[in-house]
Enzyme design. Structure first.
Site, PDB file in Angstrom:
ATOM      1  CG  HIS A   6      -1.846   1.086   1.360  1.00 36.56           C
ATOM      2  ND1 HIS A   6      -1.844   1.966   2.418  1.00 36.56           N
ATOM      3  CD2 HIS A   6      -2.855   1.486   0.554  1.00 36.56           C
ATOM      4  CE1 HIS A   6      -2.814   2.840   2.268  1.00 36.56           C
ATOM      5  NE2 HIS A   6      -3.435   2.584   1.143  1.00 36.56           N
ATOM      6  NE  ARG A   7      -1.909   5.735   1.165  1.00 34.11           N
ATOM      7  CZ  ARG A   7      -2.464   6.414   2.156  1.00 34.11           C
ATOM      8  NH1 ARG A   7      -1.697   7.161   2.935  1.00 34.11           N
ATOM      9  NH2 ARG A   7      -3.766   6.372   2.364  1.00 34.11           N
ATOM     10  CD  GLU A  33      -2.894   2.197  -3.264  1.00 37.78           C
ATOM     11  OE1 GLU A  33      -3.772   3.076  -3.397  1.00 37.78           O
ATOM     12  OE2 GLU A  33      -1.937   2.282  -2.455  1.00 37.78           O
ATOM     13  CG  ASP A  35      -2.862   6.903  -3.560  1.00 37.29           C
ATOM     14  OD1 ASP A  35      -3.941   6.308  -3.550  1.00 37.29           O
ATOM     15  OD2 ASP A  35      -1.981   6.723  -2.701  1.00 37.29           O
ATOM     16  CG  HIS A  48      -3.347   9.197   0.084  1.00 40.80           C
ATOM     17  ND1 HIS A  48      -4.061   9.989   0.962  1.00 40.80           N
ATOM     18  CD2 HIS A  48      -4.130   8.124  -0.174  1.00 40.80           C
ATOM     19  CE1 HIS A  48      -5.220   9.415   1.215  1.00 40.80           C
ATOM     20  NE2 HIS A  48      -5.289   8.284   0.545  1.00 40.80           N
ATOM     21  CD  GLU A 108      -7.209   5.516  -4.386  1.00 41.88           C
ATOM     22  OE1 GLU A 108      -8.025   6.339  -3.917  1.00 41.88           O
ATOM     23  OE2 GLU A 108      -6.524   4.757  -3.685  1.00 41.88           O
ATOM     24  CE  LYS A 110      -6.628   9.764  -3.197  1.00 39.85           C
ATOM     25  NZ  LYS A 110      -7.276   8.914  -2.168  1.00 39.85           N
ATOM     26  CG  ASP A 228       0.178   1.079   5.576  1.00 42.36           C
ATOM     27  OD1 ASP A 228      -0.125   1.319   4.390  1.00 42.36           O
ATOM     28  OD2 ASP A 228      -0.439   1.555   6.549  1.00 42.36           O
TER      29      ASP A 228
END
Length: 239
Positions: A6-7, A33, A35, A48, A108, A110, A228
């Site tokens: 995640h990120r 992943e 953003d 993000h 993703e 945003k 994370d």
């Protein structure tokens, strides 16, 4: 159950930075992943929040700053002095990290707060240049944009993001032309989570950082989690 960073490895590195992506790229996990926002001068950048206030030493909204202005700030020192000098990555720079790896890439969009005109076309063009169209899923809380992505590129996997408990979300996903559903952790253990899995739709869950929760989701039949701490979760689930 598959694991997405995640990120990037955001639990141990500053989120959405090249150093976090390179760390994730070294792991035998399924995917990563991150953003994407659009700058004032139309460049795709990976961050993000709508503003740079939380994760940099600067202030302001991404949409109001040029790429050059955004690159002038530090995006690592807020996390730790060890990462001083990290800059905001462009989408091109982030994709370059994964161009020769096996990882599935979740981008993703945003655009649920500020409507970034033309963002989806720019992302699709870049994926074509990098020949990554078969290794990505494009997700968003902006379901109108997901529907548009599917119209522009039917061959690319899409996913809707949602936080709330929904009635028959898999049916809604079909209406939006989404291939997968990315749900907030607690909702996945409700009735709707079971319905999504039984329908044959892909259910990926965010953000899962505790081992007992990962165990519960695995038992429930969830297809993947975003975490994370991907290395910790990978070691736990594959022990």
């Amino acid at each position: 159950m598959k694991i997405y960073a995640h990120r990037g490895c955001s639990g141990t590195y500053p989120e959405n930075t090249i150093v976090a992506f390179k760390a994730a790229a070294q792991l035998p996990i399924h995917g990563v992943e991150f953003d994407v926002h659009l700058t004032k001068d139309g460049e795709l950048v990976v961050i993000h929040d709508e503003s740079i206030n939380r994760t940099s030493n600067g202030q302001g909204f991404v949409k109001d700053l040029t790429l050059k202005e955004l690159k002038a700030y530090d995006y690592g020192k807020w996390f730790s002095p060890n990462f001083k000098g990290e800059t905001i990555p462009t989408l091109r720079e982030a994709l370059y990290v994964y161009k020769d790896t096996h990882h599935h890439i979740n981008i993703e969009l945003k655009s649920d707060i500020f409507p970034y005109e033309g963002m989806e076309q720019k992302v699709l063009e870049m994926l074509k240049v990098y020949r990554l169209e078969d290794r990505v899923v494009i997700s968003s809380f902006n379901h109108e944009m997901i529907q548009h992505v599917k119209k522009l590129a039917p061959h690319i996997e899409t996913a809707i993001l949602f936080m709330e408990v929904m009635i028959a979300p898999h049916e809604y996903a079909k209406m939006v032309s989404a291939d997968a559903l990315h749900a907030f952790f607690p909702t996945a253990l409700r009735k709707m989570g079971k319905e999504i899995i039984e329908s044959g739709s892909q259910l990926r869950v965010f953000t899962v950082n505790e081992k007992p929760y990962a165990d519960m989701l695995q038992v429930a039949g969830v297809h993947a989690i975003f975490t994370d701490f991907p290395e910790k979760m990978y070691n736990h689930l594959n022990k």
